[in-house]
Design a protein around this motif. Structure first.
Motif, short mmCIF file in Angstrom:
data_model
loop_
_atom_site.label_atom_id
_atom_site.label_comp_id
_atom_site.label_asym_id
_atom_site.label_seq_id
_atom_site.Cartn_x
_atom_site.Cartn_y
_atom_site.Cartn_z
N GLY A 178 54.12 -27.01 16.56
CA GLY A 178 52.88 -26.73 17.27
C GLY A 178 52.17 -27.94 17.84
N LEU A 179 52.91 -28.95 18.32
CA LEU A 179 52.29 -30.15 18.87
C LEU A 179 51.71 -29.88 20.25
CD1 LEU A 179 54.97 -32.88 17.98
CD2 LEU A 179 52.99 -32.16 16.63
N PHE A 206 53.20 -38.54 23.11
CA PHE A 206 52.97 -39.74 22.31
C PHE A 206 54.08 -39.96 21.29
CE2 PHE A 206 50.92 -42.27 18.95
CZ PHE A 206 50.37 -43.29 19.72
N LEU A 207 54.80 -38.90 20.98
CA LEU A 207 55.89 -38.99 20.01
C LEU A 207 56.93 -40.02 20.43
CD1 LEU A 207 56.57 -37.44 17.38
CD2 LEU A 207 57.93 -35.86 18.76
N PHE A 208 57.03 -40.27 21.74
CA PHE A 208 58.07 -41.17 22.24
C PHE A 208 57.61 -42.62 22.34
CE2 PHE A 208 59.02 -36.91 23.71
CZ PHE A 208 60.35 -36.77 23.33
N THR A 212 61.45 -41.08 15.68
CA THR A 212 61.66 -41.53 17.06
C THR A 212 61.72 -43.06 17.14
OG1 THR A 212 59.27 -41.44 17.54
CG2 THR A 212 60.59 -39.49 18.07
N ALA A 213 61.01 -43.74 16.24
CA ALA A 213 61.10 -45.20 16.21
C ALA A 213 62.54 -45.63 15.91
CB ALA A 213 60.15 -45.77 15.16
N PHE A 223 55.35 -40.49 27.58
CA PHE A 223 54.04 -40.25 26.98
C PHE A 223 52.90 -40.34 27.97
CE2 PHE A 223 52.89 -44.70 26.84
CZ PHE A 223 54.05 -45.38 26.48
N GLY A 224 53.21 -40.69 29.24
CA GLY A 224 52.16 -40.72 30.24
C GLY A 224 51.87 -39.35 30.83
#
Length: 396
Positions: free
Chosen positions: A38-39, A46-48, A110-111, A353-354
């Motif tokens: 549910g993001l 932003f996850l990336f 993701t990091a 993330f943009g």
């Protein structure tokens, strides 16, 4: 010349790296679906950010690390990071209902995807060029086509496993393949050249001005690829009311055409020179982005076809940027692959993330694709500067 085992491992690692790289974008409907994580669009984008930061850092540091530790340890470390990323993703699914726990785990995952990508992919490009010095352009295109096969398989696996009610099958499959690769690779000799001596380490080759042209091109390419790779499925479901299966099919079509295009342009390079391909594809991509932007709402079939064409438009651009740079700036061949990948990841980050905050602010994805058309056109103009490779001292 590489042995069959060495080639098999390098190409196998490329395929698995492709699967790992696209795991999170392929699972976008899982990550944003109310029944799962549910993001919001902003949190999904932003996850990336950790992925991009780690990919850029490790890509830039990879050549320096390889010169001291050797190619093989860096390659194995990259595979290990990918394995850890899949393990963290699997752990996070146990806490889907608790975002305060799940989201940090996803960020950490993701990091490690970024670190694995930054360490592994430049190394694979370097190994391939070293194994096939007489046909660098073709071999790098083929390697990236194999990586593309992995990117095709990721959304296919997601669609299959979601249909079976077991989406976790994708990270489990990736983790198993990575573990096998690490075990097999540990036994092989994998080197792109001897380590530098202490005297060589003290002599630094300055970065030539021409590198920054390649760098800008890679950033623009990263933006163009990522607005497809990370946002195609959400455009399908949000703009065209597509089902999850249709959305996965659009992403599959994109990556499949990326792969097929790389194979095609590698096969025809004697009759259709790489420089001509390099000039043609950005302008074709410009037209395709315009098509995606103006498609009527509720046109999933046409959208799937358009995203497939976008994959063809993207296909050969990144591999040719790497191989052109390695051939021109020979004194920095190890650094070029990592530098181009780092700049590509910067473009990836801008689009990954943009776009999320723009969507939450009310901007629609068709408008994003219209803006991407301008980026692709700028890339087309820059392609003439990149491919004009003068005979020069690589250090100037």
């Amino acid at each position: 010349m590489a042995t069959r085992a060495q080639n098999a491992v390098v190409y196998g690692a490329a395929a698995v790296q492709g699967i790992v790289l696209v795991t999170f974008p392929a699972a976008s409907t899982i990550l944003t679906g109310p029944a799962y994580y549910g993001l919001s669009s902003t949190k999904y984008g932003f996850l990336f950010l950790p992925q991009v930061i780690l990919a850029i850092t490790t890509s830039l540091a990879g050549a320096w690390l390889s010169s001291r530790a050797g190619t093989k340890p860096i390659y194995l470390a990259g595979l290990g990071c990918g394995l850890l990323a899949m393990v963290l993703l699997l752990i996070s699914q146990r806490y889907m209902a608790d975002e305060a726990v799940a989201y940090p785990l996803l960020l950490a995952a993701t990091a490690f995807v970024g670190a694995g990508f930054g360490l592994t992919v430049p190394t694979l490009n370097l190994l391939t060029a070293a194994f096939h010095p007489a046909r660098v352009d073709a071999s790098v295109l083929v390697l990236n086509a194999v990586l593309g096969i992995g990117t095709v398989l990721a959304p296919v696996f997601v669609a299959i496993f979601v249909g079976l009610g077991f989406w976790q099958g994708l990270p489990i499959t990736s983790a198993v393949m990575l573990a096998i690769l690490i075990a097999v690779s540990a036994r092989l000799q994998l080197s792109a050249g001897a380590r530098r001596t202490a005297s060589q380490r003290s002599t630094r080759t300055p970065i030539p001005a021409r590198f920054w042209i390649y760098a800008v091109f890679a950033v623009l390419y990263g933006i163009c690829e990522t607005v497809n790779g990370n946002w195609a499925q959400l455009d399908m479901t949000g703009t065209h009311d597509a089902s999850t299966t249709q959305a996965s099919l659009a992403l599959t079509a994109f990556w499949a055409m990326v792969t097929l295009g790389r194979v095609l342009f590698a096969l025809v390079q004697k009759h259709f020179p790489p420089a001509r391909t390099f000039h043609l594809l950005p302008f074709a991509l410009t037209a395709i982005f315009v098509l995606i932007a103006i498609l009527p709402k509720g046109s999933p079939g046409w959208a799937i076809a358009a995203f497939g064409l976008a994959g063809l438009g993207c296909s050969a651009l990144l591999p040719l940027t790497i191989s052109f740079g390695q051939e021109e700036l020979t004194a920095l061949s190890a650094t070029i692959a990592g530098g181009v990948i780092a700049c590509y990841q910067l473009g990836y980050g801008i689009a990954a993330f943009g776009v999320g905050p723009l969507l939450d602010a009310g901007v629609k994805l068709p408008a994003v694709y219209a803006a991407a058309a301008a980026v692709a056109a700028a890339m087309g103009l820059l392609s003439f500067v990149v491919s004009r490779r003068p005979q020069m001292n690589p250090a100037t």
